[in-house]
Design a protein around this motif. Structure first.
Motif, PDB file in Angstrom:
ATOM      1  N   GLU A 121       5.021   5.984  -1.142  1.00 53.28           N
ATOM      2  CA  GLU A 121       5.667   5.456  -2.347  1.00 53.28           C
ATOM      3  C   GLU A 121       5.537   3.938  -2.420  1.00 53.28           C
ATOM      4  O   GLU A 121       5.304   3.374  -3.489  1.00 53.28           O
ATOM      5  N   ARG A 122       5.702   3.277  -1.285  1.00 50.32           N
ATOM      6  CA  ARG A 122       5.577   1.816  -1.257  1.00 50.32           C
ATOM      7  C   ARG A 122       4.148   1.382  -1.581  1.00 50.32           C
ATOM      8  O   ARG A 122       3.930   0.437  -2.340  1.00 50.32           O
ATOM      9  N   ALA A 123       3.165   2.080  -1.011  1.00 52.52           N
ATOM     10  CA  ALA A 123       1.771   1.719  -1.275  1.00 52.52           C
ATOM     11  C   ALA A 123       1.431   1.865  -2.751  1.00 52.52           C
ATOM     12  O   ALA A 123       0.722   1.025  -3.328  1.00 52.52           O
ATOM     13  N   ALA A 124       1.944   2.926  -3.387  1.00 51.07           N
ATOM     14  CA  ALA A 124       1.714   3.110  -4.819  1.00 51.07           C
ATOM     15  C   ALA A 124       2.422   2.024  -5.620  1.00 51.07           C
ATOM     16  O   ALA A 124       1.887   1.520  -6.620  1.00 51.07           O
ATOM     17  N   ASP A 125       3.614   1.645  -5.186  1.00 56.73           N
ATOM     18  CA  ASP A 125       4.355   0.573  -5.854  1.00 56.73           C
ATOM     19  C   ASP A 125       3.596  -0.742  -5.760  1.00 56.73           C
ATOM     20  O   ASP A 125       3.519  -1.507  -6.734  1.00 56.73           O
ATOM     21  N   VAL A 126       2.989  -0.999  -4.606  1.00 54.58           N
ATOM     22  CA  VAL A 126       2.180  -2.201  -4.421  1.00 54.58           C
ATOM     23  C   VAL A 126       0.984  -2.182  -5.369  1.00 54.58           C
ATOM     24  O   VAL A 126       0.668  -3.193  -6.008  1.00 54.58           O
ATOM     25  N   ALA A 127       0.324  -1.042  -5.466  1.00 55.44           N
ATOM     26  CA  ALA A 127      -0.832  -0.939  -6.359  1.00 55.44           C
ATOM     27  C   ALA A 127      -0.441  -1.258  -7.800  1.00 55.44           C
ATOM     28  O   ALA A 127      -1.169  -1.961  -8.517  1.00 55.44           O
ATOM     29  N   LEU A 128       0.725  -0.771  -8.221  1.00 53.54           N
ATOM     30  CA  LEU A 128       1.171  -1.028  -9.589  1.00 53.54           C
ATOM     31  C   LEU A 128       1.526  -2.498  -9.802  1.00 53.54           C
ATOM     32  O   LEU A 128       1.124  -3.104 -10.792  1.00 53.54           O
ATOM     33  N   LYS A 129       2.283  -3.069  -8.865  1.00 45.58           N
ATOM     34  CA  LYS A 129       2.739  -4.442  -9.072  1.00 45.58           C
ATOM     35  C   LYS A 129       1.605  -5.451  -8.963  1.00 45.58           C
ATOM     36  O   LYS A 129       1.641  -6.506  -9.601  1.00 45.58           O
ATOM     37  N   GLU A 130       0.573  -5.100  -8.186  1.00 47.89           N
ATOM     38  CA  GLU A 130      -0.580  -5.984  -8.040  1.00 47.89           C
ATOM     39  C   GLU A 130      -1.662  -5.696  -9.081  1.00 47.89           C
ATOM     40  O   GLU A 130      -2.723  -6.321  -9.053  1.00 47.89           O
ATOM     41  N   ARG A 131      -1.395  -4.737  -9.965  1.00 45.82           N
ATOM     42  CA  ARG A 131      -2.354  -4.347 -11.008  1.00 45.82           C
ATOM     43  C   ARG A 131      -3.668  -3.861 -10.403  1.00 45.82           C
ATOM     44  O   ARG A 131      -4.765  -4.157 -10.901  1.00 45.82           O
ATOM     45  N   ARG A 132      -3.550  -3.084  -9.306  1.00 48.00           N
ATOM     46  CA  ARG A 132      -4.724  -2.511  -8.676  1.00 48.00           C
ATOM     47  C   ARG A 132      -4.901  -1.069  -9.117  1.00 48.00           C
ATOM     48  O   ARG A 132      -3.999  -0.481  -9.707  1.00 48.00           O
TER      49      ARG A 132
END
Length: 209
Positions: A121-132
């Motif tokens: 969940e954290r990795a997906a959240d990072v992808a979203l917040k970093e626009r990856r």
């Protein structure tokens, strides 16, 4: 090399473990570094749907998957669900793309709400917040309004929703052909070469010539 060199591949507890395993194999063959995350529910599903019995501990799992796929040493890195020091947990180190396949509706909900209760969940959240790039492959039928609302929210946030719904215009002859259809679509989105499924119109051009 086209497409990202490092990819986070997460598997969660929906049916369709074969999709995740096949994608892992393809990424290894294309010489990509894979950060592999898997939930306990996904391990249970995998044991039910396939003959692959993953070891429980990340280090043993990493050794198993390296041998299983023929990966180079260090090409596959496995991280536990509570490993908050893993690269996918931080925007300063996370790979440029993440795929969750299969993506359970529970994981879909958690990602849509920014829950971050585990590394997936954290990795997906990072992808979203970093626009990856974030590709989610749900496998459920039918979808409830709750599921669809979560998909719409995530799509609006930049994620790609790719349901595990294989097509038939390539005239599949086996279950493996159906699996390859979905995996090929994922690879196309990642801009990683694949020869499992011709892009639309390619066969037409060949026949026309």
């Amino acid at each position: 090399m086209s497409g990202p060199e490092r990819i986070t591949l997460a598997m969660t507890g929906a049916s369709g473990a074969q999709y995740g395993l096949r994608l892992l194999d393809c990424l290894v063959q294309e010489e990509r570094e894979v950060h592999f995350l898997i939930s306990k529910a996904a391990q249970l599903v995998m044991a039910t749907e396939t003959d692959v019995a993953l070891p429980a501990k990340p280090r043993a799992m990493q050794a198993f998957l390296t041998e299983y796929t023929g990966a180079a040493p260090g090409q596959i890195r496995v991280f536990g669900q509570d490993d908050w020091m893993a690269p996918p947990a931080s925007g300063s180190s996370a790979p440029a793309a993440m795929v969750v396949v299969p993506c359970s509706t529970g994981s879909l909900s958690a990602i849509a709400s920014g829950a971050c209760n585990n590394l997936i969940e954290r990795a997906a959240d990072v992808a979203l917040k970093e626009r990856r790039q974030l590709i989610l492959v749900p496998r459920e039928a039918p979808f409830s309004s709750i599921h669809l609302e979560h998909m719409l929210k995530l799509s609006n946030l930049g994620a790609v929703i790719l349901p595990a719904a294989p097509g038939f215009y390539h005239q599949p002859q086996s279950i493996d052909d159906l699996i390859d259809f979905v995996v090929a679509r994922i690879l196309n989105l990642l801009n990683i070469p694949q020869d499992m499924l011709p892009r639309w119109g390619e066969q037409h051009r060949v026949s026309a010539d």
